[in-house]
Design a protein around this motif. Structure first.
Motif, PDB file in Angstrom:
ATOM      1  N   VAL A 184       1.008  -1.083  -0.110  1.00  0.00           N
ATOM      2  CA  VAL A 184      -0.095  -0.225   0.047  1.00  0.00           C
ATOM      3  C   VAL A 184       0.832   1.058   0.348  1.00  0.00           C
ATOM      4  N   MET A 185       0.633   2.316  -1.216  1.00  0.00           N
ATOM      5  CA  MET A 185       1.408   3.826  -0.943  1.00  0.00           C
ATOM      6  C   MET A 185       0.382   4.360  -0.017  1.00  0.00           C
ATOM      7  N   TYR A 186       1.130   5.283   0.756  1.00  0.00           N
ATOM      8  CA  TYR A 186       0.234   6.731   0.789  1.00  0.00           C
ATOM      9  C   TYR A 186       0.219   7.885   0.064  1.00  0.00           C
ATOM     10  N   GLY A 187      -1.037   8.665  -0.650  1.00  0.00           N
ATOM     11  CA  GLY A 187      -1.146   8.721  -2.015  1.00  0.00           C
ATOM     12  C   GLY A 187      -1.398  10.100  -1.057  1.00  0.00           C
ATOM     13  N   ALA A 188      -1.456  11.372  -2.306  1.00  0.00           N
ATOM     14  CA  ALA A 188      -1.535  12.915  -1.992  1.00  0.00           C
ATOM     15  C   ALA A 188      -2.303  13.441  -3.268  1.00  0.00           C
ATOM     16  N   PHE A 189      -2.887  14.345  -3.073  1.00  0.00           N
ATOM     17  CA  PHE A 189      -3.304  14.618  -3.982  1.00  0.00           C
ATOM     18  C   PHE A 189      -4.305  15.968  -3.505  1.00  0.00           C
ATOM     19  N   ASN A 195      -0.027  24.234  -3.823  1.00  0.00           N
ATOM     20  CA  ASN A 195       0.105  22.545  -4.609  1.00  0.00           C
ATOM     21  C   ASN A 195       1.857  22.281  -4.561  1.00  0.00           C
ATOM     22  N   THR A 196       2.561  22.626  -5.007  1.00  0.00           N
ATOM     23  CA  THR A 196       4.061  22.587  -4.752  1.00  0.00           C
ATOM     24  C   THR A 196       4.472  22.160  -3.419  1.00  0.00           C
ATOM     25  N   ARG A 197       3.876  22.879  -2.839  1.00  0.00           N
ATOM     26  CA  ARG A 197       4.154  22.861  -1.163  1.00  0.00           C
ATOM     27  C   ARG A 197       3.724  21.250  -0.791  1.00  0.00           C
ATOM     28  N   ALA A 198       2.412  21.722  -0.842  1.00  0.00           N
ATOM     29  CA  ALA A 198       2.095  20.259  -0.432  1.00  0.00           C
ATOM     30  C   ALA A 198       2.542  19.276  -1.304  1.00  0.00           C
ATOM     31  N   ASN A 199       3.289  19.289  -2.020  1.00  0.00           N
ATOM     32  CA  ASN A 199       3.926  17.342  -3.106  1.00  0.00           C
ATOM     33  C   ASN A 199       5.034  17.488  -1.757  1.00  0.00           C
ATOM     34  N   ILE A 200       6.008  18.377  -1.401  1.00  0.00           N
ATOM     35  CA  ILE A 200       6.664  17.973  -0.556  1.00  0.00           C
ATOM     36  C   ILE A 200       6.348  17.771   0.595  1.00  0.00           C
ATOM     37  N   ALA A 201       5.440  18.432   1.642  1.00  0.00           N
ATOM     38  CA  ALA A 201       5.399  18.053   2.694  1.00  0.00           C
ATOM     39  C   ALA A 201       4.776  16.626   3.426  1.00  0.00           C
ATOM     40  N   SER A 202       3.838  16.744   2.229  1.00  0.00           N
ATOM     41  CA  SER A 202       3.045  15.524   1.525  1.00  0.00           C
ATOM     42  C   SER A 202       3.954  13.778   1.879  1.00  0.00           C
ATOM     43  N   GLY A 203       5.504  14.578   1.110  1.00  0.00           N
ATOM     44  CA  GLY A 203       6.145  13.361   1.609  1.00  0.00           C
ATOM     45  C   GLY A 203       6.993  13.146   2.470  1.00  0.00           C
ATOM     46  N   GLN A 204       7.299  14.356   4.149  1.00  0.00           N
ATOM     47  CA  GLN A 204       7.140  14.453   4.900  1.00  0.00           C
ATOM     48  C   GLN A 204       6.322  13.187   6.101  1.00  0.00           C
ATOM     49  N   ALA A 256       4.383  10.518   4.316  1.00  0.00           N
ATOM     50  CA  ALA A 256       4.293   9.574   3.914  1.00  0.00           C
ATOM     51  C   ALA A 256       5.465   8.397   4.804  1.00  0.00           C
ATOM     52  N   ARG A 257       6.945   9.810   4.737  1.00  0.00           N
ATOM     53  CA  ARG A 257       7.835   9.076   5.611  1.00  0.00           C
ATOM     54  C   ARG A 257       7.832   9.060   7.036  1.00  0.00           C
ATOM     55  N   ARG A 258       7.079   9.767   7.344  1.00  0.00           N
ATOM     56  CA  ARG A 258       6.606   9.199   9.143  1.00  0.00           C
ATOM     57  C   ARG A 258       5.981   8.486   9.468  1.00  0.00           C
ATOM     58  N   TYR A 259       4.743   7.377   8.891  1.00  0.00           N
ATOM     59  CA  TYR A 259       4.427   6.042   8.555  1.00  0.00           C
ATOM     60  C   TYR A 259       4.969   5.467   8.127  1.00  0.00           C
ATOM     61  N   ASN A 260       6.637   5.890   6.811  1.00  0.00           N
ATOM     62  CA  ASN A 260       7.553   4.648   6.679  1.00  0.00           C
ATOM     63  C   ASN A 260       6.781   4.132   5.172  1.00  0.00           C
ATOM     64  N   LEU A 261       5.918   4.892   4.840  1.00  0.00           N
ATOM     65  CA  LEU A 261       5.157   4.046   3.442  1.00  0.00           C
ATOM     66  C   LEU A 261       5.816   4.262   2.049  1.00  0.00           C
ATOM     67  N   PRO A 262       5.628   4.248   0.929  1.00  0.00           N
ATOM     68  CA  PRO A 262       5.635   4.871   0.065  1.00  0.00           C
ATOM     69  C   PRO A 262       4.918   5.751  -0.662  1.00  0.00           C
ATOM     70  N   LEU A 293      11.884  16.984  -5.186  1.00  0.00           N
ATOM     71  CA  LEU A 293      11.871  17.257  -4.105  1.00  0.00           C
ATOM     72  C   LEU A 293      11.382  16.375  -2.541  1.00  0.00           C
ATOM     73  N   GLY A 294       9.871  16.288  -2.971  1.00  0.00           N
ATOM     74  CA  GLY A 294       9.183  15.533  -1.940  1.00  0.00           C
ATOM     75  C   GLY A 294       9.908  13.330  -2.082  1.00  0.00           C
ATOM     76  N   HIS A 295      10.545  13.825  -2.495  1.00  0.00           N
ATOM     77  CA  HIS A 295      10.711  12.592  -3.055  1.00  0.00           C
ATOM     78  C   HIS A 295       9.755  11.172  -3.051  1.00  0.00           C
ATOM     79  N   GLY A 296       8.782  12.063  -4.362  1.00  0.00           N
ATOM     80  CA  GLY A 296       7.992  11.246  -4.898  1.00  0.00           C
ATOM     81  C   GLY A 296       8.277   9.824  -5.392  1.00  0.00           C
ATOM     82  N   ASN A 297       7.904   8.090  -4.552  1.00  0.00           N
ATOM     83  CA  ASN A 297       7.713   6.708  -5.798  1.00  0.00           C
ATOM     84  C   ASN A 297       7.667   7.194  -7.133  1.00  0.00           C
ATOM     85  N   LEU A 298       6.597   7.095  -6.305  1.00  0.00           N
ATOM     86  CA  LEU A 298       4.817   6.823  -7.705  1.00  0.00           C
ATOM     87  C   LEU A 298       4.703   8.302  -8.262  1.00  0.00           C
TER      88      LEU A 298
END
Length: 512
Positions: free
Chosen positions: A301-306, A324-333, A335-341, A370-375
């Motif tokens: 399962v992946m952490y999805g952000a839109f 939108n750009t800030r949300a893409n970066i912050a959402s990556g943080q 996702a990593r908080r929960y150790n999810l792709p 910059l937010g390290h999106g895996n997908l």
């Protein structure tokens, strides 16, 4: 195999009197840089706590009776009258313990395996538009012929790692069975991983079964080595409808990948503030993770952000904005908080493949990188806020993706790269054009663009004076001419055809 296909493509182009389109070789894209952090550790925890409040006190609506029963059995508080589910943080924590931090998807060509998690970045074609556009034929309803051509382009360009769900909807086909035609096109015209539709159980199962056939596996074997993924689009705010819930549970049951993605447009489907929108997004995403893990602990399962915003004057969605750009970066943080792709998206609200489309997409793409999106979903071809798949925009986006791929290459610093011998040989005020150090590297030293034009003004005018969008038209047509269909065992193709025919008959007779 990949080198053989590239050689065949080059040979075809040479036979037609023109060189093949320059593009980067197929490779696993990884970021060597640490992810950007816009939120402090305390801010991440504050958003987490707000999300726990939403889950524990406000609840999420789940419109599937099967999901409600499963959640209630696990200890969630379920109000069957309102279909509202409240999760305590212990249930969330338990689900996060079983969700894998990374996993792979294997398509019919194992060389195209997708790595999801860690520092790996994958790019997909746009998914879901009802319309399609190119500069020669204009805007039109999605159709199977255009769908097939867009899929061919995805196969041709190495930087596209995966297909999204229905790059354009072939609306001339029956809505309840057109997914069979698109899955068949995905599996026969490409050998890359693809996204299946999870609108209900049947569409998800068909995609899973057809990938199993293409790989020569049983459903049980595919469960242990997943090959397809889906996006579960949450009906924000705080609603999982019946079809999406059933699709999520079906994918998890069969061990296939799910990206739970809230659609949180600030000011419309979420609070107008970024912190509030992220808290809501986080709660909705975590709810989907819990449901997937209750179905099958360890399900990928992946952490999805839109998360983006709307135009507050009209209510129209906006993409590629600073928010939108800030949300893409912050959402990556988060996702990593929960150790999810992490799944994210670059997008644009522009109605045409123009400067607005390019700069909005590039803004959001920087956020994804910059937010390290895996997908990085919808990475190529997105136009008109996702309502249109554009041939020209696809080419422009491929160029931007390739720029990003080259940017992500680590900088080498060694004796050869420092070039002290060359510096010593070139006199003060001289130049390096004829220096052996330059001549040894001139053909590979810099990224070679496929779309950019670096001619001077007079030469550019003499060559036709085409702008980037006009050049993109030529390039997508040339790419289709260079396209080479990946081989498939005739027996497997026949089995796929038989499956499609059988399921089409079952669906037509009213079976799910």
């Amino acid at each position: 195999m990949n080198e053989h296909r590239r050689r065949r493509s080059s040979e075809r182009a040479a036979a037609k009197g023109s060189p093949a389109i320059p593009q980067l070789s197929a490779r696993r894209v990884r970021s060597p840089y640490p992810p950007m952090a816009l939120l402090s550790a305390d801010q991440v925890e504050a958003i987490h706590e707000a999300s726990m409040h939403i889950l524990e006190n406000l609840g999420i609506e789940a419109m599937s009776a099967r999901a409600l029963a499963l959640l209630e059995k696990a200890g969630a508080a379920v109000d069957h009258a309102t279909q509202t589910v409240r999760l305590d943080r212990g249930l969330v924590a338990e689900a996060l313990r079983t969700a894998p931090p990374a996993y792979t998807l294997t398509p019919r060509n194992p060389e195209r395996k997708i790595h999801l998690g860690g520092d790996t970045i994958n790019f997909t074609l746009v998914a879901g538009p009802p319309n399609v556009h190119d500069m020669e034929r204009g805007r039109r309803a999605g159709n199977l012929r255009d769908y097939q051509d867009l899929v061919r382009l995805a196969q041709h360009f190495n930087c596209i790692h995966m297909l999204g769900n229905q790059v354009c909807a072939p609306i001339e086909l029956p809505a309840n069975s057109r997914h069979l035609d698109t899955y068949f096109a995905n599996l026969t015209l490409t050998d890359k991983a693809f996204h299946v539709s999870a609108i209900g159980r049947g569409r998800a199962l068909d995609g899973i079964a057809m990938m199993a056939i293409a790989r020569g596996l049983t459903l049980e074997q595919l469960c242990a080595d997943p090959g397809v993924t889906t996006i579960i689009s949450v009906n924000s705010p705080r609603r999982f409808d019946d079809a999406m819930s059933e699709g999520l549970m079906t994918m998890a049951e069969h061990g296939q990948s799910v990206a739970v993605t809230p659609f949180t447009l600030m000011g419309a489907m979420s609070p107008v503030t970024l912190a509030g929108a992220l808290a809501q997004q986080n709660a909705e995403a975590l709810f989907g993770v819990v449901l997937a893990q209750l179905v099958r602990p360890g399900a990928p399962v992946m952490y999805g952000a839109f998360t983006s915003n709307v135009d507050m004057r009209s209510g129209a969605p906006a993409f590629g904005t600073p928010e939108n750009t800030r949300a893409n970066i912050a959402s990556g943080q988060l996702a990593r908080r929960y150790n999810l792709p992490y799944r994210t998206t670059p997008g644009s609200a522009s109605n045409v493949a123009d400067a607005q489309g390019a700069y909005e997409t590039m803004m959001a793409l920087w956020g994804a990188i910059l937010g390290h999106g895996n997908l990085v979903y919808h990475a190529a071809g997105w136009q008109e806020g996702g309502l249109t798949a554009s041939f020209e925009k696809l080419i422009i986006d491929v160029e931007m993706i390739q720029h990003m791929m080259e940017f992500l290459k680590p900088i080498e610093v060694n004796e050869s790269e420092l070039a002290l011998d060359a510096l010593g040989r070139v006199p003060t005020g001289g130049h390096f054009f004829g220096e052996p150090h330059t001549l040894e590297r001139y053909s590979t030293a810099f990224y070679q663009p496929m779309l950019s034009n670096w001619q001077n003004y007079e030469a550019w005018q003499e060559a036709g004076g085409l702008d980037a969008t006009q050049r993109a038209t030529r390039l997508w047509k040339k790419a289709l001419d260079e396209y080479v269909q990946p081989p498939m065992d005739p027996a497997i193709r026949e089995e796929l055809e038989a499956y499609v025919a059988r399921r089409r008959e079952e669906i037509g007779s009213g079976e799910p």
